[in-house]
Design an enzyme around this catalytic site. Structure first.
Site, PDB file in Angstrom:
ATOM      1  CB  ALA A  55      64.069   0.397 -24.193  1.00  0.00           C
ATOM      2  CD  GLU A  56      67.417   1.558 -28.218  1.00  0.00           C
ATOM      3  OE1 GLU A  56      67.435   1.329 -26.995  1.00  0.00           O
ATOM      4  OE2 GLU A  56      68.020   0.875 -29.065  1.00  0.00           O
TER       5      GLU A  56
END
Lengths: 229, 235, 229, 235
Positions: A55-56
């Protein structure tokens, strides 16, 4: 789905779409899941497939949602949901997370879409004039991931088309969608344009073409679009 | 070019020769290490026994003495060296073949070299830097004044293979470095299609805390425990 | 020092220069020391000054050389000498080290010099045609550090000048030298040019000017250039 | 502009109000946090009690609900917001004042925002990125095709103050983050003249191993232990 009863009857549920997408992800992929239905994909990737979710907001190796009461206040995904960390996970800041994304180290980004064009252009961050949404990490993911899978309903609630010759909403990125999963079809994008790979049970290629603006290429027999293969 | 698909498990290779076996002629190799520290010594030995030629090697300096990189230089396997410091007095093997016109040299500032690899790993195709403006390093570079300061346009520098050293790995390829032995290793791990890491110990996934990982597993394709951990080439 | 007996007699030893430079470093500075005499500066910074030494090979907070036999094979400075880590030290890779340097987070770089010009240009990495030396981190340090202190003998062994109107050796960076410490003088660089601040005991401003190509500005009384203040 | 000189010891401040006391009108503030995690909650409370106005705030999103950043927005202290995600349905305070024309908005891709701050911290005045090419994000940007790919020129984005959150600090200002609470905090620490870190615990120098430091002390000017560690503004 639209008011067309034949299409509505055939349409896959969001959960079924998520299961179909999960099947498409190759073993050992590194995958980023966008907000909404994409997030559900993780629930349907079987154990032992060695798929890693990143996930960013800075995690590689996010795991299932923790049991209620066992959430870690410092551990969420980009959809702001509590997650766990699998053995072998790593965490890092935004600059490093987007270096990973932009640098082509994420195999697949599964993103929600508002519109997709014949050339695989993606529009997914805002609707003109609505004062809604935001860019977030979508533009970076769309150009950075090695493959982009898009998920959307095939039609707007009012029956308007979403698979268009050219997007009318502000773009997220040009020519990036590799595979499109709608509620009634699975469409792949090649150099020649959109290829109809699968149609929901009971629907013909003509049914899908009727609600798609670009000419759909039929590269071979059209398979059955369903949660289970 | 996108990185080749590699299993996220089973990254551990039986030995250094197997880990470098498919490096082809003409490959661009990013070689970690600085001042004899953090050098993938056993992978270098394997490279000496490996037939690949016409290599381009990117590394901080042109080797010390007769071992490590100097072996590959002496074998005539390196067509071009990209480094920040070429003519150390201990780099006599390099000097000899360079003076004989047998190797091409590109010498670039150390920070620019690191940043160009960081750019390659981070999907930044080019950037401007004040380093080297008004010097020989600016030759043939595009110059642009930004905020009143002269800068040079520098392009991303990636490789086909990174040959690096870490202290510890898990089976997934997460890496941890010790002391100043990180040096060029973490940035090189991000900048190559295939990253091969020599380590001193291999642990199970989960033994390295998520916050303790220096190089996330996604950057590492092969892990090998160094056969002889006492080797010191000073490369 | 040159064959001029008056200058030779007055010249400070390398250790005395290092001691003088150490006195110049403000308390609480973050300092990078180049190879050679600059490295010796660390030996003369008194405890309690809270000076932090960083090296471009990835350490902030390097401490004194360890006792023989207590070297850590993984802990060296940029001169390839074994070091220790002080409490509160941190280590990192080259990309981060040069981000720290280039980003202006290092207060002072103390660098050896081959030539310095009237405008503070620095030449310190190679001699034309000699096939010697290398760029290393000098160009990055010279433009990145907030202040550059240069150290050199005032004259070449053959008596040739090193403080010149324009450098004749390949440059490291333009206009970066803030303070120059030679064996016979301390010279500061202002917008107007080089200012003679201190001359070695027994030398007059004229003695220093005689071996310096640019006109030296005398901003006030010239102090005594010595290891101890 | 070079960072202001700050002692390497004595970085620990008695409280949040003291740590933000000198932030002037018009300051550019880099505010850490993502999705309610890693938010400097107590420093935000102090900012609400602090008179500075005409602020520019750089942060991932335009706040959630009525607390945290929303308080400053409601107070009319923020002249301009630079963020990646403005119109979350929970950002109703921002929406209200934006629709009333009382605040300027610059919305930029999240990765570009992070990289622009990384550039500011790393002395890179500008870089090219493929992110946003062919979209609204390219408006008024310089476009350049590199390696056959369209890219945008993006400039470094620095701040006067970074207001960030970490898990642990030592007295010198070394920081450690937990889980995904790092987010924008480490990159913001590098990109401001003055970095103020709220932490959950403060330890003695040496208690954090050199390899375990996430943000080296050189980037941190002030450390304060959060007065109320249970605060959650969801900013």
């Amino acid at each position: 789905m639209s008011s067309d009863p034949k299409l509505s009857a055939a349409a896959l549920s969001p959960e079924e779409i998520a299961r179909r997408v999960a099947r498409e992800i190759p073993d050992r992929s590194v995958v980023n899941l966008g907000i909404g239905i994409p997030t559900q994909v993780a629930n349907h990737v079987a154990l032992g497939r060695e798929v890693m979710f990143m996930a960013e907001n800075g995690i590689l190796g996010s795991g299932p949602r923790p049991a209620p009461g066992e959430e870690d206040k410092d551990l969420i995904n980009a959809s702001r949901e509590p997650v766990t960390a699998v053995p072998g996970a790593s965490v890092f800041g935004h600059a490093d997370a987007f270096a990973m994304i932009r640098g082509g180290h994420v195999d697949i980004a599964v993103l929600g879409a508002l519109q997709v064009s014949a050339a695989g252009d993606l529009a997914n961050w805002t609707v003109p004039g609505a004062g809604k949404g935001g860019i977030g990490g979508a533009m970076d993911l769309a150009v950075g991931a090695r493959e982009v899978y898009a998920i959307m309903t095939h039609l707007m609630k009012d029956g308007g088309l979403k698979l268009l010759e050219e997007c009318t909403y502000p773009l997220t990125a040009r020519g990036v969608v590799k595979k499109l999963f709608t509620d009634i079809a699975f469409i792949e994008f090649g150099p020649e344009g959109p290829l109809l790979r699968e149609a929901a049970p009971g629907l013909t290629p003509d049914d899908i073409q009727r609600v798609s603006a670009p000419k759909l290429i039929l590269p071979g027999p059209v398979g059955t679009y369903a949660a289970e293969g | 070019m996108p990185p080749e698909k590699t299993p996220t498990q089973g990254k551990v290779y039986p030995g250094s020769p197997e880990a470098v076996a498919d490096i082809p002629d003409g490959a661009v190799i990013l070689l970690g290490g600085f001042g004899g520290v953090g050098v993938p010594e056993n992978l270098l030995v394997a490279m000496a026994d490996h037939p690949a030629r016409e290599l381009t090697v990117v590394t901080n300096h042109a080797g010390f003495g007769e071992r490590g990189l100097a072996v590959l230089l002496r074998q005539g396997k390196v067509r071009k060296l990209i480094c920040s410091y070429a003519f150390h007095r201990s780099a006599f093997v390099f000097r000899e073949i360079y003076m004989a016109g047998k190797i091409e040299l590109e010498q670039i500032p150390q920070g620019t070299m690191a940043e160009r690899m960081r750019a390659a790993g981070a999907g930044i195709p080019a950037f401007y830097t004040p380093t080297g403006a008004g010097t020989q390093a600016a030759e043939s570079k595009e110059i642009r004044t930004i905020g009143g300061r002269e800068t040079l346009l520098e392009y991303a520098l990636g490789g086909d293979f990174a040959i690096i050293k870490a202290h510890r790995a898990d089976h997934l390829g997460n890496l941890v470095y010790r002391g100043t032995a990180a040096n060029f290793n973490p940035v090189m791990a991000t900048a190559a299609r295939i990253t091969i890491a020599e380590v001193e110990e291999i642990v199970m996934p989960g033994e390295i805390a998520p916050e303790g990982v220096h190089t996330p597993s996604v950057y590492v394709d092969r892990v090998v425990r160094g056969e002889d951990l006492e080797l010191r080439s000073e490369t």
